[in-house]
Design an enzyme around this catalytic site. Sequence first.
Site, PDB file in Angstrom:
ATOM      1  N   HIS A 107      20.657  97.970  71.160  1.00  0.00           N
ATOM      2  CA  HIS A 107      19.984  97.873  69.865  1.00  0.00           C
ATOM      3  C   HIS A 107      20.320  96.540  69.192  1.00  0.00           C
ATOM      4  O   HIS A 107      19.439  95.865  68.640  1.00  0.00           O
ATOM      5  CB  HIS A 107      20.421  99.010  68.929  1.00  0.00           C
ATOM      6  CG  HIS A 107      20.017 100.374  69.368  1.00  0.00           C
ATOM      7  ND1 HIS A 107      20.929 101.388  69.498  1.00  0.00           N
ATOM      8  CD2 HIS A 107      18.819 100.900  69.686  1.00  0.00           C
ATOM      9  CE1 HIS A 107      20.298 102.495  69.868  1.00  0.00           C
ATOM     10  NE2 HIS A 107      19.014 102.213  70.003  1.00  0.00           N
ATOM     11  N   SER A 130      21.142 105.564  73.652  1.00  0.00           N
ATOM     12  CA  SER A 130      22.132 106.309  72.862  1.00  0.00           C
ATOM     13  C   SER A 130      22.473 107.632  73.526  1.00  0.00           C
ATOM     14  O   SER A 130      23.640 108.044  73.562  1.00  0.00           O
ATOM     15  CB  SER A 130      21.604 106.553  71.451  1.00  0.00           C
ATOM     16  OG  SER A 130      21.465 105.351  70.751  1.00  0.00           O
ATOM     17  N   LYS A 167      16.106 116.124  66.221  1.00  0.00           N
ATOM     18  CA  LYS A 167      16.837 115.636  67.391  1.00  0.00           C
ATOM     19  C   LYS A 167      18.299 116.086  67.402  1.00  0.00           C
ATOM     20  O   LYS A 167      19.012 115.807  68.353  1.00  0.00           O
ATOM     21  CB  LYS A 167      16.791 114.102  67.442  1.00  0.00           C
ATOM     22  CG  LYS A 167      15.497 113.551  67.975  1.00  0.00           C
ATOM     23  CD  LYS A 167      15.659 112.069  68.264  1.00  0.00           C
ATOM     24  CE  LYS A 167      14.475 111.527  69.005  1.00  0.00           C
ATOM     25  NZ  LYS A 167      14.661 110.109  69.347  1.00  0.00           N
ATOM     26  N   ARG A 224      12.671  99.392  77.627  1.00  0.00           N
ATOM     27  CA  ARG A 224      13.703  99.209  78.642  1.00  0.00           C
ATOM     28  C   ARG A 224      13.120  99.286  80.039  1.00  0.00           C
ATOM     29  O   ARG A 224      13.557  98.591  80.936  1.00  0.00           O
ATOM     30  CB  ARG A 224      14.785 100.282  78.505  1.00  0.00           C
ATOM     31  CG  ARG A 224      15.586 100.178  77.234  1.00  0.00           C
ATOM     32  CD  ARG A 224      16.494 101.368  77.127  1.00  0.00           C
ATOM     33  NE  ARG A 224      15.681 102.592  77.118  1.00  0.00           N
ATOM     34  CZ  ARG A 224      15.905 103.649  76.366  1.00  0.00           C
ATOM     35  NH1 ARG A 224      16.940 103.675  75.586  1.00  0.00           N
ATOM     36  NH2 ARG A 224      15.121 104.696  76.404  1.00  0.00           N
TER      37      ARG A 224
END
Length: 160
Positions: A18, A129, A42, A91
Amino acid sequence: MPITALYPGTFDPITKGHVDLVERATRLFNKVIISIAENKRKKPLFSLEQRIEFARTQFADNPQVEVMGFNTLLVDFAHQQNATVLVRGLRAVADFEFEFQLASMNRHLAPDIESVYLMPSEQYAFISSSLVKEVARLGGDVTKYVSPEVYSALQSQTVS
């Protein structure tokens, strides 16, 4: 004309991937607001306040970066902050389909806001993460992927 960009996400927790994207974005835009979504669906490991503090600590010396939490529709938050760009990271190819859907919906809701995609440096391209949390939970070394503050918080979360 100054351009403000939002970099939205849950950042649970913020990783060096990040950080890499924020640093890239500050070369392109005058101001980057790390926009941390509350997103209770989440079930984040860290509270919104903790996630904001981690990001603020990380960018304390960068006047181009601001950190804010939000719990509204992203494009509404962007309008409130006079942001005209949404920065997202890609990514791998697997990210593309989801990001394409988000960009299409955001463009439908707010055609005045552009989505811009940045790729992380190769050493962070595989980091997420979720992966960092899982490796930390199982006792693996994640010191290369998070700040010392985040590492310490991960350690205390996984021990309890």
